[in-house]
Design a protein around this motif. Structure first.
Motif, PDB file in Angstrom:
ATOM      1  N   ARG A 198       0.848  -1.193   0.000  1.00  0.00           N
ATOM      2  CA  ARG A 198       0.000   0.000   0.000  1.00  0.00           C
ATOM      3  C   ARG A 198       0.883   1.242   0.000  1.00  0.00           C
ATOM      4  NH1 ARG A 198      -5.307  -1.741   1.099  1.00  0.00           N
ATOM      5  NH2 ARG A 198      -5.406  -3.607   2.382  1.00  0.00           N
ATOM      6  N   ASP A 199       0.289   2.359  -0.444  1.00  0.00           N
ATOM      7  CA  ASP A 199       1.048   3.612  -0.473  1.00  0.00           C
ATOM      8  C   ASP A 199       0.997   4.289   0.901  1.00  0.00           C
ATOM      9  OD1 ASP A 199      -1.045   5.974  -0.485  1.00  0.00           O
ATOM     10  OD2 ASP A 199      -1.847   4.450  -1.842  1.00  0.00           O
ATOM     11  N   ALA A 200       1.841   5.296   1.068  1.00  0.00           N
ATOM     12  CA  ALA A 200       2.018   5.951   2.362  1.00  0.00           C
ATOM     13  C   ALA A 200       0.748   6.609   2.896  1.00  0.00           C
ATOM     14  CB  ALA A 200       3.136   6.989   2.275  1.00  0.00           C
ATOM     15  N   GLY A 201      -0.173   7.023   2.043  1.00  0.00           N
ATOM     16  CA  GLY A 201      -1.399   7.677   2.495  1.00  0.00           C
ATOM     17  C   GLY A 201      -2.535   6.732   2.838  1.00  0.00           C
ATOM     18  N   ALA A 202      -2.310   5.452   2.702  1.00  0.00           N
ATOM     19  CA  ALA A 202      -3.386   4.474   2.889  1.00  0.00           C
ATOM     20  C   ALA A 202      -3.954   4.481   4.307  1.00  0.00           C
ATOM     21  CB  ALA A 202      -2.904   3.075   2.536  1.00  0.00           C
ATOM     22  N   ALA A 203      -3.117   4.648   5.302  1.00  0.00           N
ATOM     23  CA  ALA A 203      -3.603   4.604   6.692  1.00  0.00           C
ATOM     24  C   ALA A 203      -4.579   5.739   6.957  1.00  0.00           C
ATOM     25  CB  ALA A 203      -2.436   4.655   7.670  1.00  0.00           C
ATOM     26  N   GLU A 204      -4.240   6.937   6.531  1.00  0.00           N
ATOM     27  CA  GLU A 204      -5.126   8.080   6.776  1.00  0.00           C
ATOM     28  C   GLU A 204      -6.443   7.933   6.022  1.00  0.00           C
ATOM     29  OE1 GLU A 204      -4.593  10.057   9.306  1.00  0.00           O
ATOM     30  OE2 GLU A 204      -2.742   8.896   9.518  1.00  0.00           O
ATOM     31  N   ARG A 205      -6.392   7.424   4.801  1.00  0.00           N
ATOM     32  CA  ARG A 205      -7.629   7.210   4.040  1.00  0.00           C
ATOM     33  C   ARG A 205      -8.508   6.164   4.720  1.00  0.00           C
ATOM     34  NH1 ARG A 205      -3.964   7.188  -0.134  1.00  0.00           N
ATOM     35  NH2 ARG A 205      -4.260   4.976  -0.544  1.00  0.00           N
ATOM     36  N   ALA A 206      -7.907   5.071   5.147  1.00  0.00           N
ATOM     37  CA  ALA A 206      -8.677   4.011   5.808  1.00  0.00           C
ATOM     38  C   ALA A 206      -9.295   4.527   7.108  1.00  0.00           C
ATOM     39  CB  ALA A 206      -7.789   2.805   6.076  1.00  0.00           C
ATOM     40  N   LEU A 207      -8.524   5.253   7.885  1.00  0.00           N
ATOM     41  CA  LEU A 207      -9.036   5.793   9.154  1.00  0.00           C
ATOM     42  C   LEU A 207     -10.149   6.802   8.920  1.00  0.00           C
ATOM     43  CD1 LEU A 207      -5.657   6.080  11.041  1.00  0.00           C
ATOM     44  CD2 LEU A 207      -7.584   4.604  11.684  1.00  0.00           C
ATOM     45  N   ALA A 208     -10.068   7.574   7.844  1.00  0.00           N
ATOM     46  CA  ALA A 208     -11.131   8.537   7.524  1.00  0.00           C
ATOM     47  C   ALA A 208     -12.426   7.832   7.151  1.00  0.00           C
ATOM     48  CB  ALA A 208     -10.673   9.454   6.389  1.00  0.00           C
ATOM     49  N   TYR A 209     -12.334   6.664   6.534  1.00  0.00           N
ATOM     50  CA  TYR A 209     -13.528   5.903   6.148  1.00  0.00           C
ATOM     51  C   TYR A 209     -14.182   5.202   7.335  1.00  0.00           C
ATOM     52  CZ  TYR A 209     -13.028   6.202   1.025  1.00  0.00           C
ATOM     53  OH  TYR A 209     -12.994   6.624  -0.271  1.00  0.00           O
ATOM     54  N   LEU A 210     -13.408   4.849   8.323  1.00  0.00           N
ATOM     55  CA  LEU A 210     -13.900   4.014   9.427  1.00  0.00           C
ATOM     56  C   LEU A 210     -15.200   4.521  10.058  1.00  0.00           C
ATOM     57  CD1 LEU A 210     -13.247   1.415  10.935  1.00  0.00           C
ATOM     58  CD2 LEU A 210     -11.772   2.736  12.449  1.00  0.00           C
ATOM     59  N   PRO A 211     -15.343   5.801  10.409  1.00  0.00           N
ATOM     60  CA  PRO A 211     -16.591   6.250  11.040  1.00  0.00           C
ATOM     61  C   PRO A 211     -17.807   6.218  10.117  1.00  0.00           C
ATOM     62  CG  PRO A 211     -14.946   8.032  11.031  1.00  0.00           C
ATOM     63  CD  PRO A 211     -14.328   6.842  10.369  1.00  0.00           C
ATOM     64  N   LEU A 212     -17.585   6.176   8.808  1.00  0.00           N
ATOM     65  CA  LEU A 212     -18.707   6.182   7.867  1.00  0.00           C
ATOM     66  C   LEU A 212     -19.578   4.930   7.998  1.00  0.00           C
ATOM     67  CD1 LEU A 212     -16.846   7.505   4.691  1.00  0.00           C
ATOM     68  CD2 LEU A 212     -18.221   8.824   6.330  1.00  0.00           C
ATOM     69  N   TYR A 213     -18.999   3.845   8.460  1.00  0.00           N
ATOM     70  CA  TYR A 213     -19.739   2.578   8.520  1.00  0.00           C
ATOM     71  C   TYR A 213     -20.820   2.574   9.595  1.00  0.00           C
ATOM     72  CZ  TYR A 213     -16.471   1.169   5.059  1.00  0.00           C
ATOM     73  OH  TYR A 213     -15.763   1.124   3.884  1.00  0.00           O
ATOM     74  N   ARG A 214     -20.716   3.470  10.559  1.00  0.00           N
ATOM     75  CA  ARG A 214     -21.765   3.573  11.591  1.00  0.00           C
ATOM     76  C   ARG A 214     -23.104   3.973  10.999  1.00  0.00           C
ATOM     77  NH1 ARG A 214     -18.635   7.604  14.828  1.00  0.00           N
ATOM     78  NH2 ARG A 214     -16.661   6.536  14.849  1.00  0.00           N
ATOM     79  N   GLU A 215     -23.072   4.647   9.860  1.00  0.00           N
ATOM     80  CA  GLU A 215     -24.288   5.178   9.236  1.00  0.00           C
ATOM     81  C   GLU A 215     -24.986   4.182   8.314  1.00  0.00           C
ATOM     82  OE1 GLU A 215     -25.243   8.177  10.306  1.00  0.00           O
ATOM     83  OE2 GLU A 215     -23.408   8.163  11.519  1.00  0.00           O
ATOM     84  N   LEU A 216     -24.359   3.060   8.051  1.00  0.00           N
ATOM     85  CA  LEU A 216     -24.905   2.113   7.079  1.00  0.00           C
ATOM     86  C   LEU A 216     -25.940   1.174   7.694  1.00  0.00           C
ATOM     87  CD1 LEU A 216     -21.680   1.096   5.138  1.00  0.00           C
ATOM     88  CD2 LEU A 216     -23.321   2.877   4.597  1.00  0.00           C
ATOM     89  N   HIS A 217     -26.867   0.748   6.856  1.00  0.00           N
ATOM     90  CA  HIS A 217     -27.883  -0.232   7.254  1.00  0.00           C
ATOM     91  C   HIS A 217     -27.325  -1.631   6.988  1.00  0.00           C
ATOM     92  CE1 HIS A 217     -30.453   3.221   7.472  1.00  0.00           C
ATOM     93  NE2 HIS A 217     -30.315   3.459   6.174  1.00  0.00           N
TER      94      HIS A 217
END
Length: 168
Positions: A124-143
């Protein structure tokens, strides 16, 4: 009745590993990684490419669901927004099919460590961790049904997916 497993989660959470393990637990199953349908260089996120990947995934899912050899169809893809999940399902013929949407999540420090190991290994590239962490809270909103993979092996995650999917 066929079953369609839609396994979402940020990169590094274990979607592919859990999906592959789930495939081995289920007879007559097939696994599709959504990233295979968008493996471009350079990787571009535009309205056109988003439409392209949704169409590619839907096409394959529909073909797998129509195939008599496939009773269980498993998709692993980021699926970070409800509108993405809904747009995909609008294109998939799920008549006579049980749809099981699952979101895999984990603790932020676990996700950072997993992604860090992938970066160190050159996967993975160097920015992958920040992108993944930014996505993490979005899953709380899913059905979807949520499964925390922080302490799970891929095989344990696959078994948990089966357990959660059998509940109504």
């Amino acid at each position: 009745m066929k079953t369609l497993y839609l396994i979402g989660g940020p990169m590094g959470v274990g979607k592919t590993a859990a999906g592959q393990a789930l495939k081995l637990l289920l007879d007559n199953s097939v696994f599709l990684d959504g990233d295979w349908c968008w493996d471009m260089h350079p990787f571009r996120v535009t309205e056109e490419t988003k439409e392209l990947v949704l169409g590619n995934i839907a096409l394959l899912l529909n073909r797998f669901l129509r195939c008599s050899a496939c009773d269980h169809v498993i998709l692993a893809w980021v699926l970070h927004r409800q509108e993405v999940l809904d747009a995909l399902l609008e294109q998939v013929d799920t008549a006579g099919c049980a749809v099981r949407p699952i979101s895999l999540v984990c603790r932020p420090e676990v996700l950072r460590a997993r992604i860090g190991a992938d970066i160190a290994a050159g996967r993975r590239d160097a920015g992958a961790a920040e992108r993944a962490l930014a996505y993490l809270p979005l899953y709380r909103e899913l059905h979807t049904r949520h499964i925390d993979t922080s302490e799970l092996t891929p095989e344990q995650a696959a078994r948990r997916i089966l357990e959660r999917s059998q509940r109504t």
